[in-house]
Design a protein around this motif. Structure first.
Motif, short mmCIF file in Angstrom:
data_model
loop_
_atom_site.label_atom_id
_atom_site.label_comp_id
_atom_site.label_asym_id
_atom_site.label_seq_id
_atom_site.Cartn_x
_atom_site.Cartn_y
_atom_site.Cartn_z
N LYS A 82 0.83 -1.20 0.00
CA LYS A 82 0.00 0.00 0.00
C LYS A 82 0.87 1.25 0.00
O LYS A 82 1.83 1.36 0.76
N LEU A 83 0.52 2.19 -0.88
CA LEU A 83 1.27 3.44 -0.96
C LEU A 83 0.57 4.49 -0.11
O LEU A 83 0.03 5.48 -0.59
N VAL A 84 0.60 4.29 1.19
CA VAL A 84 -0.13 5.19 2.08
C VAL A 84 0.50 6.58 2.12
O VAL A 84 -0.17 7.57 2.40
N ASP A 85 1.79 6.66 1.85
CA ASP A 85 2.48 7.96 1.89
C ASP A 85 2.91 8.41 0.50
O ASP A 85 3.86 9.18 0.35
N ALA A 86 2.22 7.91 -0.54
CA ALA A 86 2.61 8.27 -1.90
C ALA A 86 2.48 9.78 -2.13
O ALA A 86 1.46 10.38 -1.83
N LYS A 87 3.55 10.35 -2.65
CA LYS A 87 3.54 11.77 -2.95
C LYS A 87 2.88 11.99 -4.31
O LYS A 87 3.24 11.34 -5.29
N VAL A 88 1.92 12.89 -4.37
CA VAL A 88 1.25 13.20 -5.63
C VAL A 88 2.12 14.17 -6.42
O VAL A 88 2.45 15.26 -5.94
N ARG A 89 2.50 13.78 -7.62
CA ARG A 89 3.34 14.62 -8.48
C ARG A 89 2.44 15.58 -9.26
O ARG A 89 1.47 15.17 -9.91
N GLY A 140 -2.17 -0.11 -10.08
CA GLY A 140 -1.68 -1.19 -9.25
C GLY A 140 -1.85 -0.96 -7.76
O GLY A 140 -1.70 -1.89 -6.97
N HIS A 141 -2.16 0.29 -7.37
CA HIS A 141 -2.17 0.61 -5.94
C HIS A 141 -3.42 1.34 -5.48
O HIS A 141 -3.64 1.48 -4.27
N GLY A 142 -4.21 1.85 -6.41
CA GLY A 142 -5.50 2.42 -6.05
C GLY A 142 -5.46 3.77 -5.37
O GLY A 142 -6.43 4.17 -4.73
N VAL A 155 4.24 -9.43 -14.54
CA VAL A 155 2.96 -8.91 -15.04
C VAL A 155 2.39 -7.99 -13.98
O VAL A 155 2.17 -8.40 -12.84
N GLY A 156 2.15 -6.75 -14.36
CA GLY A 156 1.63 -5.76 -13.43
C GLY A 156 0.12 -5.63 -13.51
O GLY A 156 -0.61 -6.61 -13.73
N ALA A 157 -0.35 -4.40 -13.37
CA ALA A 157 -1.78 -4.14 -13.28
C ALA A 157 -2.39 -3.83 -14.64
O ALA A 157 -1.70 -3.42 -15.58
N ILE A 158 -3.70 -3.99 -14.72
CA ILE A 158 -4.48 -3.60 -15.89
C ILE A 158 -4.79 -2.11 -15.77
O ILE A 158 -5.09 -1.60 -14.68
N ILE A 159 -4.77 -1.40 -16.88
CA ILE A 159 -4.72 0.07 -16.89
C ILE A 159 -5.91 0.73 -16.18
O ILE A 159 -5.74 1.70 -15.45
N THR A 160 -7.14 0.22 -16.36
CA THR A 160 -8.32 0.80 -15.71
C THR A 160 -9.30 -0.32 -15.36
O THR A 160 -9.28 -1.40 -15.98
N LEU A 199 -6.41 -22.06 -18.49
CA LEU A 199 -5.69 -21.45 -17.36
C LEU A 199 -6.27 -20.07 -17.10
O LEU A 199 -6.62 -19.34 -18.04
N GLY A 200 -6.35 -19.69 -15.83
CA GLY A 200 -6.75 -18.34 -15.46
C GLY A 200 -8.17 -18.01 -15.82
O GLY A 200 -9.10 -18.78 -15.58
N GLY A 201 -8.35 -16.83 -16.40
CA GLY A 201 -9.67 -16.40 -16.83
C GLY A 201 -10.36 -15.41 -15.94
O GLY A 201 -11.42 -14.87 -16.27
N SER A 202 -9.78 -15.12 -14.77
CA SER A 202 -10.46 -14.23 -13.83
C SER A 202 -9.50 -13.16 -13.31
O SER A 202 -8.28 -13.25 -13.49
N HIS A 203 -10.07 -12.17 -12.65
CA HIS A 203 -9.24 -11.13 -12.06
C HIS A 203 -8.65 -11.63 -10.74
O HIS A 203 -9.09 -12.62 -10.17
N ILE A 204 -7.61 -10.93 -10.29
CA ILE A 204 -6.96 -11.25 -9.02
C ILE A 204 -7.30 -10.14 -8.04
O ILE A 204 -7.05 -8.96 -8.33
N ASP A 205 -7.85 -10.50 -6.92
CA ASP A 205 -8.30 -9.51 -5.94
C ASP A 205 -7.26 -9.34 -4.83
O ASP A 205 -7.11 -10.18 -3.95
N PHE A 206 -6.52 -8.23 -4.91
CA PHE A 206 -5.57 -7.90 -3.86
C PHE A 206 -6.16 -6.92 -2.84
O PHE A 206 -5.50 -6.49 -1.91
N GLY A 207 -7.40 -6.54 -3.07
CA GLY A 207 -8.04 -5.55 -2.19
C GLY A 207 -7.96 -4.15 -2.73
O GLY A 207 -8.71 -3.27 -2.29
N PHE A 208 -7.09 -3.91 -3.66
CA PHE A 208 -6.98 -2.61 -4.34
C PHE A 208 -6.24 -2.84 -5.65
O PHE A 208 -5.55 -3.84 -5.83
N GLY A 209 -6.37 -1.88 -6.57
CA GLY A 209 -5.79 -2.06 -7.90
C GLY A 209 -6.59 -3.05 -8.72
O GLY A 209 -7.56 -3.65 -8.24
N GLN A 210 -6.19 -3.23 -10.00
CA GLN A 210 -6.88 -4.20 -10.84
C GLN A 210 -5.85 -5.07 -11.56
O GLN A 210 -4.96 -4.59 -12.24
#
Length: 502
Positions: free
Chosen positions: A9-16, A41-43, A337-342, A365-376
């Motif tokens: 989680k990027l709780v302290d992410a600085k907004v550029r 990837g981080h929501g 493999v990272g996150a899906i764009i939107t 194989l696969g076919g579904s999304h992965i739920d990390f609680g945030f991001g896609q």
């Protein structure tokens, strides 16, 4: 099971915060609106851009027009322009970590992958700098004793450059340095989802010595900014990379003033595999080609066209290796493999999988999304038993989805490969070079790889047939794409004609 790397989680992410670059100045924009980018990837919000409007685009085009018509850049020597581009390349390399972070966080791309893209981009800028000094015309002294013909290459003028979200810095680097090498000026619109690294490029170019107004950069939507950039009469050329659908609209808009247009669009790229291929090498290439950049790549090897004799074995092997692919946090150096764009795009990709399964394809194989609680995120997916007429086999899914089709003869393989509207790239796998060359010459695509996939270099032209676009990027002729040719027909001695004695 797919290897999962849960994002931190990027709780302290600085907004550029970013402004827009017009006529050498960083400005707020006429309406001072903003666009916020939430990291896929981080929501959380990571970037905020000043949102350009139609009026901002008009202002930027006017600055580029003035810089071309009256400024120094087109009138510099080629060596002067080349030196500035080389300086920019060095500065790109020096700020590589910053640029890579922005692309990783805004696009959800694996950080290690993006680091390679930034290094490749710097190399492209150096290549364009070399081509600036090699741009030349032709002369003809054999036309007659009294005639000398000279063909000049002149910069086309003001170029509108519109780039997509999937390779933010790499794709602008396949366009802008070549336009600048030719002596053009430009208005650049990166995707509103991933504008950060292109705006940093604006800082680099100003520091490198590019004069005010030569490069103008706007963050904004296609409706607000892109339509103006492609239709304005003071723009001489449009260079666009994106979907085929938007490419058609771009071409239609540009046609109103008959601009020169370069389009790099979609792909549905086949990998054709014969029984005598090096299957160990192919399986690795298949997994890479399908899941590189989460499949959000016009060059993705999204169609496996396997000889029927090896189809089951190869599919099993590809699935086994796919389960070792590491999916998750874009900022983790081991992520592949990272996150899906939107969220909307994730839903679209999943829709293709569901439709294929409903039409008889097997989700191997696969076919579904992965739920990390945030991001896609989406699991690497393989669909077997796919028929050529299915949408998943014909349309650009733009996600980590691999379709498996089969063939019996070489003619069948070519027919299946050519049965889609696209023709960007393809590969053929066989230890028999006659087979590779024969198939390579019959498949209608701009790049054919033989016993490899998705290799490339700045020296090799890139582009496609049919609805994959118009024109080519990269290669030794890339600078010429941003020029017009002018013929000087010079007559020596007395003129003879209808009313003059011969």
């Amino acid at each position: 099971m797919t290897v999962l790397l849960k994002p931190q989680k990027l709780v302290d992410a600085k907004v550029r915060e970013f402004s827009m670059l017009i006529d050498g100045k960083w400005v707020e924009g006429i309406e001072a609106g903003t666009i916020e980018r939430v990291a896929p990837g981080h929501g959380v919000t990571v970037s905020r851009y000043k949102a350009a409007t139609k009026d901002d685009a008009v202002k930027a085009i006017a600055a580029a027009r003035k810089a071309f018509d009256h400024g120094l850049w087109p009138r510099m020597t080629a060596s002067e322009r080349s030196n500035i581009l080389l300086k920019a390349a060095d500065m790109i390399a020096a700020r590589a970590d910053e640029l890579a972070y922005l692309d990783a966080i805004e696009a959800g791309k694996p950080i290690t992958q993006v680091q390679g893209e930034i290094a490749g981009a710097a190399d492209i800028w150096r290549y364009a700098a070399a081509l600036a000094r090699d741009l030349h015309g032709e002369s003809y002294n054999t036309l007659s004793e009294g005639t000398l013909g000279v063909v000049l290459r002149e910069a086309v003028g003001v170029v509108s450059i519109i780039t997509p979200w999937n390779f933010p810095f790499l794709i602008v680097s396949q366009k802008l340095p070549f336009a600048l090498a030719a002596g053009c000026t430009a208005v650049v619109k990166p995707s509103e989802l991933t504008s950060g690294s292109t705006l940093v490029l604006g800082e680099i170019l100003m520091e490198a010595g590019v004069p005010a107004g030569v490069v103008n950069i706007l963050a904004g939507t296609g409706a607000a900014v892109g339509a103006t950039m492609t239709g304005h009469p003071d723009v001489d050329m449009v260079s666009f990379t994106g979907s085929t659908g938007i490419g058609r609209l771009t071409m239609e808009n540009a046609s109103k003033t008959l601009k020169k247009v370069s389009l790099e669009l979609g792909g549905k790229n086949p990998q054709i595999v014969f029984p005598d291929a090096d299957l160990d090498a192919f399986v690795d290439a298949a997994v890479f080609g399908a899941y590189f950049n989460a499949g959000e790549c016009c060059n993705a090897g999204s169609r496996l066209i396997l000889h029927r004799d090896i189809a089951d074995d190869v599919t099993t092997r590809v699935a086994a290796l796919s389960q070792k692919v590491k999916v998750g946090d874009p900022l983790d150096p081991s992520t592949q493999v990272g996150a899906i764009i939107t969220p909307q795009h994730l839903e679209k990709v999943q829709g293709y999988v569901s439709a294929a399964a409903g039409s008889g394809a097997n989700v191997a194989l696969g076919g579904s999304h992965i739920d990390f609680g945030f991001g896609q995120y989406m699991a690497p997916t393989i669909l077997s038993g796919v028929k050529p007429e299915m949408a998943v086999a014909r349309e650009e899914v733009f996600g980590p989805v691999l379709s498996v089709l089969t063939f019996e003869t070489a003619e069948d393989a070519v027919r299946i490969a050519n049965s889609v509207d696209y023709g960007l790239s393809a590969s053929v796998w066989s230890r028999d070079f006659d087979t590779c060359l024969t198939i390579g010459r019959k498949v209608r695509a701009g790049t054919i790889w033989m016993n490899t996939f998705m290799d490339g270099a700045a020296e090799l032209p890139f582009g496609g047939y049919r609805q994959s676009g118009l024109g080519r990027e990269l290669g030794r002729h890339a600078v010429e794409d941003y020029t017009e040719t002018k013929t000087l027909n010079m007559h020596i001695g007395a003129r003879t004609g209808w009313w003059m004695p011969r």
